[in-house]
Scaffold this motif. Structure first.
Motif, PDB file in Angstrom:
ATOM      1  N   LYS A  72     -28.500  14.572  58.772  1.00  0.00           N
ATOM      2  CA  LYS A  72     -27.620  15.064  59.833  1.00  0.00           C
ATOM      3  C   LYS A  72     -26.251  15.446  59.292  1.00  0.00           C
ATOM      4  CE  LYS A  72     -29.707  12.652  63.719  1.00  0.00           C
ATOM      5  NZ  LYS A  72     -29.561  11.591  64.718  1.00  0.00           N
ATOM      6  N   LEU A 100     -16.776  14.280  64.112  1.00  0.00           N
ATOM      7  CA  LEU A 100     -18.003  13.797  63.481  1.00  0.00           C
ATOM      8  C   LEU A 100     -18.022  14.165  62.004  1.00  0.00           C
ATOM      9  CD1 LEU A 100     -20.608  14.761  66.207  1.00  0.00           C
ATOM     10  CD2 LEU A 100     -19.587  12.553  65.788  1.00  0.00           C
TER      11      LEU A 100
ATOM     12  N   GLU B 250      -6.661  15.701  76.235  1.00  0.00           N
ATOM     13  CA  GLU B 250      -6.706  14.881  75.030  1.00  0.00           C
ATOM     14  C   GLU B 250      -6.503  13.426  75.421  1.00  0.00           C
ATOM     15  OE1 GLU B 250      -7.448  15.342  72.069  1.00  0.00           O
ATOM     16  OE2 GLU B 250      -7.088  17.436  71.517  1.00  0.00           O
ATOM     17  N   GLN B 255      -8.108   8.317  70.098  1.00  0.00           N
ATOM     18  CA  GLN B 255      -8.433   8.915  68.811  1.00  0.00           C
ATOM     19  C   GLN B 255      -8.314   7.936  67.655  1.00  0.00           C
ATOM     20  OE1 GLN B 255      -6.424  12.635  68.015  1.00  0.00           O
ATOM     21  NE2 GLN B 255      -7.004  13.356  70.044  1.00  0.00           N
ATOM     22  N   GLY B 258     -11.384   6.420  66.035  1.00  0.00           N
ATOM     23  CA  GLY B 258     -12.352   7.225  65.301  1.00  0.00           C
ATOM     24  C   GLY B 258     -13.487   7.663  66.184  1.00  0.00           C
ATOM     25  N   LEU B 259     -14.689   7.639  65.623  1.00  0.00           N
ATOM     26  CA  LEU B 259     -15.846   8.155  66.333  1.00  0.00           C
ATOM     27  C   LEU B 259     -16.127   7.384  67.617  1.00  0.00           C
ATOM     28  CD1 LEU B 259     -18.139  10.062  66.554  1.00  0.00           C
ATOM     29  CD2 LEU B 259     -19.442   8.684  64.954  1.00  0.00           C
ATOM     30  N   GLU B 262     -13.883   8.616  70.185  1.00  0.00           N
ATOM     31  CA  GLU B 262     -14.282   9.965  70.593  1.00  0.00           C
ATOM     32  C   GLU B 262     -15.453   9.903  71.578  1.00  0.00           C
ATOM     33  OE1 GLU B 262     -13.222  13.834  70.434  1.00  0.00           O
ATOM     34  OE2 GLU B 262     -12.321  12.296  69.171  1.00  0.00           O
ATOM     35  N   LEU B 263     -16.384   8.999  71.329  1.00  0.00           N
ATOM     36  CA  LEU B 263     -17.539   8.871  72.222  1.00  0.00           C
ATOM     37  C   LEU B 263     -17.129   8.283  73.567  1.00  0.00           C
ATOM     38  CD1 LEU B 263     -20.213   7.717  69.648  1.00  0.00           C
ATOM     39  CD2 LEU B 263     -20.229   9.823  70.960  1.00  0.00           C
ATOM     40  N   LEU B 266     -15.709  11.030  75.430  1.00  0.00           N
ATOM     41  CA  LEU B 266     -16.790  11.885  75.938  1.00  0.00           C
ATOM     42  C   LEU B 266     -17.313  11.336  77.259  1.00  0.00           C
ATOM     43  CD1 LEU B 266     -18.659  14.305  75.235  1.00  0.00           C
ATOM     44  CD2 LEU B 266     -20.237  12.645  74.288  1.00  0.00           C
ATOM     45  N   PRO B 342     -24.254  14.572  63.461  1.00  0.00           N
ATOM     46  CA  PRO B 342     -24.167  13.292  62.754  1.00  0.00           C
ATOM     47  C   PRO B 342     -23.508  12.187  63.589  1.00  0.00           C
ATOM     48  CG  PRO B 342     -22.623  14.868  61.841  1.00  0.00           C
ATOM     49  CD  PRO B 342     -23.419  15.602  62.846  1.00  0.00           C
ATOM     50  N   VAL B 343     -24.035  11.933  64.781  1.00  0.00           N
ATOM     51  CA  VAL B 343     -23.580  10.796  65.586  1.00  0.00           C
ATOM     52  C   VAL B 343     -24.519   9.665  65.219  1.00  0.00           C
ATOM     53  CG1 VAL B 343     -23.402   9.871  67.918  1.00  0.00           C
ATOM     54  CG2 VAL B 343     -22.978  12.281  67.514  1.00  0.00           C
ATOM     55  N   ASN B 344     -24.031   8.602  64.601  1.00  0.00           N
ATOM     56  CA  ASN B 344     -25.045   7.610  64.302  1.00  0.00           C
ATOM     57  C   ASN B 344     -25.250   6.675  65.476  1.00  0.00           C
ATOM     58  OD1 ASN B 344     -23.297   5.498  64.020  1.00  0.00           O
ATOM     59  ND2 ASN B 344     -23.327   5.502  61.783  1.00  0.00           N
ATOM     60  N   ILE B 345     -26.484   6.254  65.608  1.00  0.00           N
ATOM     61  CA  ILE B 345     -26.907   5.570  66.825  1.00  0.00           C
ATOM     62  C   ILE B 345     -26.140   4.262  67.042  1.00  0.00           C
ATOM     63  CG2 ILE B 345     -28.905   4.782  68.150  1.00  0.00           C
ATOM     64  CD1 ILE B 345     -28.943   7.715  67.458  1.00  0.00           C
TER      65      ILE B 345
END
Lengths: 231, 491
Positions: A72, A100, B250, B255, B258-259, B262-263, B266, B342-345
């Motif tokens: 990915k 990402l 925003e 932020q 990190g990810l 961000e999720l 979302l 590349p969103v890891n589960i």
């Protein structure tokens, strides 16, 4: 880069993809052509581990895509609107994809400047959510998000279908330039045999889940394809 | 022509994917509607016995007449909440050789098939026939019934008109709510009595039944008004919510995470920008007020502590239960895309835990004012809160990995069982019943405070094990990933 071994996918006993062996090297632009129901989209989904293969495997950089998620990081794809988060604005979506891939907001903004002519002023700061964009504009968002990931593997399903003629030509130009700078393995499917022979260095002709022809693009390719599709 | 179009609607209803797959849910809704209609009929039949009890010494018919306008005031509010605009259904016909007039008529007729239009008939007609008919004769009863019907239709088309207007211009919503609010306030402060107005209006109707023509005229006016508006505005983009300026927002404070941040962002946008998710979130807010129902002083004194615990579990965990059960399904329309990014589960699942904990903590803090009723509520609620974020969140996510039905985010949530399956029902049982049973057992063996303490500690221990749970849930998700994807792709 991508190796397909003995892959078979069937729905209710109908085999929709059956590919004994396929190797796509880095820097190769592979075009898939075939009539509706030939299995192009299912094949792409298999490459992305979005459907489970009944038999066989897809290997990306020596790793099976179904057992690891490493692919990915260097694979980007746009198959349909189902790849876009439709309640975000285009910018928010780009920032999301950017995060990402460890890109900062500024970095993303900077990157998107390459797409100014492709976007034609109707994507960024348009005051719309992605779901309110036209299909063609949604596609533009999708492909820009793909390239934003600086992928080594790029998969696009019928990219020319919803684009206006000038955007189609811009896309072809962009893919070629991009490919010259960063060699990617590209899979593109299309019903437009003119465009696909123009972009791709290798053409796979699919029929009922099988690859019935696999040849490098030459001056005769277009004619050959036209004679296949003739009714 | 209208019949053909209606038959298409009938087919659309039975052939929609969610309908065929969700037979159980359809039957369930069917039962609820039957039950409500049954209640209405029962109410209608027994009004003549009820009313003298509630208003002793007054004439039944006069009392009845006084209540009619109240009903229609509530009716208009209810309609505003639940009545849908059948708009999208004409979209495929706009390009066909069908007259606008016919389409408008179809839209109007189609909208009549609503259970709120049956309700007044079930409530009022039995009384009108059995009491008014007996006292004043069939002619008066018929005129009375016609007036009720006319008022129903008046409300029906008025609400459709107002709702369509609010889509074009939100000020209509403000205006409508203000108008209803003022009416209620006037009545509440006895400036204008709805009851006496209603009484004089309808007793007048009994004396001179021909007045019902006036009600019919109102209904017809409302109908014509709505039709005219529709005929002039039958452009899809105008009746549907389109073309509004959207802002890029925003969440800078997220932020830094990190990810995961961000999720979470979302999910926030998902909730704020989609009808169904928004309704679920609003419901969670409304349910914070359930404390006034569950946390009754008499429950606190007596041995009804399970009621308190249930309320506490509900209040601090309703978002987890409601939102979490569709954890992946919320993202169903773009799940293909999400799974090739590349969103890891594990991060995805962790972000959901973060969201759950944040919302639960918020609910707990806000509802701690219930402690004013009795301080004992706070420890119980705290234990329920820990249990929710520690254990229930895990259970909910586990069941979410077994739910293969997608959700159409744009649909409203009232009576919407799309995406609901066996997993959801099991989920609710596991989430609410298990802790209650455990508590009941513990308080029976020891006492209620030991039960509360153990429940809370279990939640805390489980919360500390969260990383381990994330791993386990990731495994569960990956096992079923392709089934989930296939289910979501079938829209």
């Amino acid at each position: 880069m991508i190796t397909v071994n003995n892959i078979i996918k069937a729905y209710n006993g109908n085999i929709v993809v059956n590919i004994p062996q396929l190797i796509a090297r880095q820097g190769e632009m592979v075009g898939l052509v075939g009539n509706n129901g030939a299995g192009k989209t299912t094949f792409f989904r298999l490459l992305l581990d979005l459907v489970r293969a009944d038999k066989g495997e897809v290997v990306s950089n020596d790793k099976n895509v179904a057992t690891t998620e490493d692919w990915k990081k260097y694979t980007a794809a746009y198959l349909d609107e189902g790849f876009l988060i439709n309640y975000l604005t285009p910018e928010e979506y780009f920032y999301f994809v950017g995060t990402l891939n460890n890109r900062s907001r500024n970095n993303v903004d900077e990157f998107l400047k390459h797409f100014d002519s492709f976007f034609d002023g109707s994507i960024l700061r348009s005051g719309k959510y992605i779901r309110d964009l036209s299909k063609g504009n949604q596609f533009k968002v999708g492909i820009a998000a793909c390239l934003l990931q600086e992928p080594q593997v790029l998969i696009l399903d019928e990219p020319f279908a919803n684009l206006d003629p000038s955007s189609q030509l811009r896309l072809i130009k962009m893919l070629k330039e991009w490919q010259a700078r960063y060699p990617m393995t590209v899979f593109i499917s299309s019903h437009d045999i003119n465009h696909i022979t123009d972009v791709c260095s290798r053409i796979l002709l699919m029929e009922k889940g099988r690859i019935i022809k696999d040849f490098d693009t030459t001056a005769d390719t277009l004619q050959e394809l036209e004679s296949y599709f003739k009714v | 022509m209208i019949l053909t179009l209606l038959s298409h609607q009938w087919k659309a209803f039975w052939r929609s994917r969610s309908a065929s797959k969700n037979l159980a849910a359809q039957i369930f809704i069917g039962f609820i509607i039957l039950y409500l209609l049954g209640c209405a009929l029962f109410l209608g039949l027994s009004l003549r016995y009820f009313l003298p009890n509630i208003f002793p010494g007054q004439d039944v018919i006069t009392v009845f007449c006084g209540l009619i306008l109240y009903y229609f005031l509530v009716d208009i509010l209810m309609r505003f909440l639940v009545q849908e605009l059948p708009v999208l259904s004409v979209q495929p016909y706009l390009g066909q050789n069908i007259r606008r007039r016919q389409l408008v008529r179809f839209l109007n007729v189609r909208s009549l098939f609503h259970f709120l239009n049956l309700l007044p008939l079930f409530i009022f007609i039995p009384f009108i026939v059995s009491v008014i008919g007996a006292a004043h004769g069939p002619r008066v009863a018929a005129c009375f019934a016609i007036s009720i019907l006319a008022l129903t239709l008046f409300n029906h088309f008025l609400v459709l008109y107002i709702k369509r207007k609010t889509i074009v211009n939100s000020w209509w919503l403000v205006g409508f709510l203000a108008a209803v609010g003022i009416l209620i306030a006037l009545d509440y402060f006895h400036i204008l009595s709805f009851r006496s107005l209603s009484t004089s209006l309808f007793t007048l109707l009994i004396r001179s039944p021909l007045l019902s023509i006036g009600f019919v005229a109102l209904a017809v006016a409302s109908f014509i008004n709505n039709s005219r508006f529709l005929r002039h505005n039958l452009y899809f983009e105008e009746i549907a919510r389109r073309g509004r300026q959207r802002q890029t927002t925003e969440y800078a404070w997220l932020q830094q995470w990190g990810l995961t941040g961000e999720l979470v962002a979302l999910n926030l946008r998902l909730v704020l920008r989609n009808k169904r998710a928004k309704t679920v979130a609003l419901m969670s807010f409304v349910i914070l007020l359930y404390g006034f129902i569950f946390y009754k002083p008499e429950f606190l004194k007596s041995d009804h502590s399970p009621m308190i615990l249930m309320g506490a579990l509900f209040i601090t965990g309703v978002f987890i239960m409601n939102y979490g059960q569709f954890l992946f399904a919320w993202h169903s329309s773009y799940f293909d895309g999400l799974m090739s990014l590349p969103v890891n589960i594990p991060t995805f699942i962790r972000s959901q835990f973060v969201l759950f904990i944040a919302v639960s903590t918020f609910s707990f803090v806000v509802t701690s004012f219930y402690g004013l009723i009795s301080w004992t509520i706070i420890p119980i609620e705290f234990a329920a809160y820990l249990y929710n974020i520690g254990i229930n969140s895990v259970i909910v996510i586990y069941f979410a990995t077994r739910s293969y039905k997608g959700i159409d985010l744009s649909k409203s949530a009232t009576f919407n069982y799309q995406g609901t399956g066996m997993a959801q029902w099991l989920n609710i049982i596991a989430v609410l019943l298990a802790p209650l049973l455990l508590y009941a057992a513990l308080s029976w063996i020891f006492n209620k405070w030991v039960g509360i303490a153990i429940l809370g500690s279990l939640g805390l221990v489980s919360l500390l094990l969260q990383n381990w749970w994330v791993g386990l849930l990731t495994g569960q998700f990956l096992l079923r990933k392709h089934t989930i994807l296939a289910g979501f792709r079938e829209k």
